[in-house]
Design an enzyme around this catalytic site. Structure first.
Site, PDB file in Angstrom:
ATOM      1  N   ASN A  11       0.873  -1.178   0.000  1.00 37.79           N
ATOM      2  CA  ASN A  11       0.000   0.000   0.000  1.00 37.79           C
ATOM      3  C   ASN A  11       0.910   1.228   0.000  1.00 37.79           C
ATOM      4  O   ASN A  11       1.554   1.511   0.999  1.00 37.79           O
ATOM      5  CB  ASN A  11      -0.884  -0.057   1.264  1.00 37.79           C
ATOM      6  CG  ASN A  11      -1.687   1.210   1.471  1.00 37.79           C
ATOM      7  OD1 ASN A  11      -1.723   2.092   0.606  1.00 37.79           O
ATOM      8  ND2 ASN A  11      -2.338   1.299   2.622  1.00 37.79           N
ATOM      9  N   TRP A  12       0.943   1.896  -1.141  1.00 30.92           N
ATOM     10  CA  TRP A  12       1.859   3.043  -1.255  1.00 30.92           C
ATOM     11  C   TRP A  12       1.311   4.301  -0.592  1.00 30.92           C
ATOM     12  O   TRP A  12       1.987   5.325  -0.542  1.00 30.92           O
ATOM     13  CB  TRP A  12       2.172   3.323  -2.734  1.00 30.92           C
ATOM     14  CG  TRP A  12       3.049   2.296  -3.389  1.00 30.92           C
ATOM     15  CD1 TRP A  12       3.500   1.114  -2.844  1.00 30.92           C
ATOM     16  CD2 TRP A  12       3.610   2.355  -4.709  1.00 30.92           C
ATOM     17  NE1 TRP A  12       4.295   0.445  -3.741  1.00 30.92           N
ATOM     18  CE2 TRP A  12       4.382   1.187  -4.905  1.00 30.92           C
ATOM     19  CE3 TRP A  12       3.526   3.272  -5.751  1.00 30.92           C
ATOM     20  CZ2 TRP A  12       5.062   0.921  -6.096  1.00 30.92           C
ATOM     21  CZ3 TRP A  12       4.205   3.013  -6.942  1.00 30.92           C
ATOM     22  CH2 TRP A  12       4.965   1.846  -7.104  1.00 30.92           C
ATOM     23  N   LYS A  13       0.053   4.245  -0.150  1.00 33.38           N
ATOM     24  CA  LYS A  13      -0.593   5.406   0.480  1.00 33.38           C
ATOM     25  C   LYS A  13      -0.425   6.648  -0.404  1.00 33.38           C
ATOM     26  O   LYS A  13      -0.426   6.526  -1.625  1.00 33.38           O
ATOM     27  CB  LYS A  13      -0.054   5.600   1.896  1.00 33.38           C
ATOM     28  CG  LYS A  13      -0.226   4.326   2.732  1.00 33.38           C
ATOM     29  CD  LYS A  13      -0.057   4.512   4.206  1.00 33.38           C
ATOM     30  CE  LYS A  13      -0.248   3.175   4.903  1.00 33.38           C
ATOM     31  NZ  LYS A  13      -0.134   3.255   6.348  1.00 33.38           N
ATOM     32  N   HIS A  97      -9.486   0.810   5.130  1.00 33.02           N
ATOM     33  CA  HIS A  97      -8.199   1.020   5.818  1.00 33.02           C
ATOM     34  C   HIS A  97      -8.423   1.932   7.020  1.00 33.02           C
ATOM     35  O   HIS A  97      -9.268   2.831   6.975  1.00 33.02           O
ATOM     36  CB  HIS A  97      -7.191   1.642   4.842  1.00 33.02           C
ATOM     37  CG  HIS A  97      -5.816   1.664   5.403  1.00 33.02           C
ATOM     38  ND1 HIS A  97      -5.411   2.622   6.297  1.00 33.02           N
ATOM     39  CD2 HIS A  97      -4.766   0.819   5.253  1.00 33.02           C
ATOM     40  CE1 HIS A  97      -4.157   2.372   6.660  1.00 33.02           C
ATOM     41  NE2 HIS A  97      -3.752   1.279   6.037  1.00 33.02           N
ATOM     42  N   GLU A  99      -6.896   4.371   8.091  1.00 37.80           N
ATOM     43  CA  GLU A  99      -6.757   5.810   7.807  1.00 37.80           C
ATOM     44  C   GLU A  99      -8.047   6.355   7.184  1.00 37.80           C
ATOM     45  O   GLU A  99      -8.433   7.497   7.433  1.00 37.80           O
ATOM     46  CB  GLU A  99      -5.524   6.048   6.909  1.00 37.80           C
ATOM     47  CG  GLU A  99      -4.246   5.901   7.727  1.00 37.80           C
ATOM     48  CD  GLU A  99      -3.059   5.337   6.976  1.00 37.80           C
ATOM     49  OE1 GLU A  99      -3.026   5.401   5.740  1.00 37.80           O
ATOM     50  OE2 GLU A  99      -2.137   4.822   7.654  1.00 37.80           O
ATOM     51  N   GLU A 169      -5.370  -5.463  10.540  1.00 38.13           N
ATOM     52  CA  GLU A 169      -4.369  -4.431  10.776  1.00 38.13           C
ATOM     53  C   GLU A 169      -4.659  -3.733  12.095  1.00 38.13           C
ATOM     54  O   GLU A 169      -5.482  -2.804  12.143  1.00 38.13           O
ATOM     55  CB  GLU A 169      -4.398  -3.396   9.651  1.00 38.13           C
ATOM     56  CG  GLU A 169      -4.084  -3.960   8.293  1.00 38.13           C
ATOM     57  CD  GLU A 169      -3.521  -2.881   7.379  1.00 38.13           C
ATOM     58  OE1 GLU A 169      -2.382  -3.046   6.933  1.00 38.13           O
ATOM     59  OE2 GLU A 169      -4.198  -1.887   7.134  1.00 38.13           O
ATOM     60  N   GLY A 175       2.317   1.992  10.907  1.00 39.93           N
ATOM     61  CA  GLY A 175       3.221   3.124  10.777  1.00 39.93           C
ATOM     62  C   GLY A 175       3.908   3.526  12.070  1.00 39.93           C
ATOM     63  O   GLY A 175       4.518   4.580  12.163  1.00 39.93           O
ATOM     64  N   SER A 215       3.367  -2.413  10.316  1.00 39.31           N
ATOM     65  CA  SER A 215       4.814  -2.447  10.503  1.00 39.31           C
ATOM     66  C   SER A 215       5.450  -3.787  10.112  1.00 39.31           C
ATOM     67  O   SER A 215       6.361  -4.268  10.794  1.00 39.31           O
ATOM     68  CB  SER A 215       5.189  -2.068  11.941  1.00 39.31           C
ATOM     69  OG  SER A 215       4.728  -0.755  12.227  1.00 39.31           O
ATOM     70  N   GLY A 236       2.852  -1.214   4.350  1.00 39.39           N
ATOM     71  CA  GLY A 236       2.808   0.219   4.069  1.00 39.39           C
ATOM     72  C   GLY A 236       4.217   0.752   3.854  1.00 39.39           C
ATOM     73  O   GLY A 236       4.780   0.656   2.762  1.00 39.39           O
ATOM     74  N   GLY A 237       4.801   1.289   4.915  1.00 42.45           N
ATOM     75  CA  GLY A 237       6.106   1.940   4.830  1.00 42.45           C
ATOM     76  C   GLY A 237       7.160   1.155   4.055  1.00 42.45           C
ATOM     77  O   GLY A 237       7.820   1.706   3.156  1.00 42.45           O
TER      78      GLY A 237
END
Ligand code: PGA
Length: 252
Positions: A11-13, A97, A99, A169, A175, A215, A236-237
């Site tokens: 997930n590149w956000k 998600h 977010e 998640e 994150g 993470s 993600g990151g």
């Protein structure tokens, strides 16, 4: 029991311009050669979806989006339709998600419309669920997961469940550098699978892919993926680093 094919999704956000996206997609493709037994999916921002699809054609790496509307077209300012996603080479959508839930106040009901709509256009839908730190500490984790799962899947027929992927998640692990322990993750995944068996049937639950997210890194992926009910990861990151992502895809 049927073997579940694992899925590693990035997930590149809200990261990457067109040039950066092409560069990252090509680097990821280079680092994911030789892992044909696993599915790999990248979910870049809408603006670069077409470019990333183009860079990845013939690599076997799938492309998807980070959210999707339930309608094909119309007055839905700011939204993107499943048809647009498919026309740009996308085959999947992440929905729910944390977010989206926390920053944009998306409810289970809204997320459910996205799930049902996306399925009707043939997209693979990755439904994210997870508890906050406060919810975990007050002992309501499973109640939260159940509410999000039942709410998100309302009206989804058994025949469409093959196109559903669940991503567990825990919000406190996204994150933050904190990861759920392998025991905590396995416990939540087993709970989700049992609930799906109850809502649908045992065979279907046995085939459902449940990803862990929060993470995930090269240093913790192996032990997470060794758990019996963890079938992949939503990253993600570390998905923005082609080398780290390649190592995650090649987990042992
Ligand atoms: P993270 O994000 O890997 O940076 O924790 C995971 C996610 O939000 O899906």
């Amino acid at each position: 029991m049927m073997m579940r094919r694992s899925l590693i999704a990035g997930n590149w956000k809200m990261h990457t311009t067109d040039t950066e996206a092409r560069e990252l997609a090509l680097a990821v493709a280079g680092n994911c050669l030789g892992v044909a037994e696993r599915d790999v999916l990248l979910a870049p921002p809408f603006t670069v979806l077409g470019s990333v699809s183009e860079c990845l054609k013939d690599t076997g790496i799938l492309v998807g989006v980070q959210n999707v509307c339930w309608q094909e077209k119309g007055a839905f300012t700011g939204e993107i339709s499943p048809t647009m996603v498919k026309a740009a080479g996308g085959v999947a959508a992440i929905v729910g998600h944390s977010e989206r839930r926390q920053i944009f106040l998306e409810t289970d009901e809204l997320i459910n419309r996205r799930v049902v709509g996306g399925l009707s256009f043939g997209l693979m839908m990755i439904l994210c669920i997870g508890e906050t730190r406060e919810q975990r500490e007050s002992g309501v984790t499973f109640a939260v997961l159940e509410k999000q799962l039942r709410g998100g899947l309302a009206g989804v027929q058994a025949k469409d469940m093959a196109s559903i992927v669940i991503a567990y998640e825990p919000v406190w692990a996204i994150g933050t550098g904190l990861t759920a322990s392998k025991e905590q993750a396995q416990e939540a995944h087993a709970f989700i699978r049992r609930l799906i068996a109850e809502m649908y049937e045992k065979d279907l639950a046995g085939q459902l892919r449940i990803l862990y997210g929060g993470s995930v890194k090269p240093t913790n992926v192996d032990e997470l993926m060794a758990q019996p009910d963890i079938d992949g990861a939503l990253v993600g990151g570390a998905a923005l680093d082609a080398e780290a992502f390649g190592r995650i895809v090649a987990y042992k």
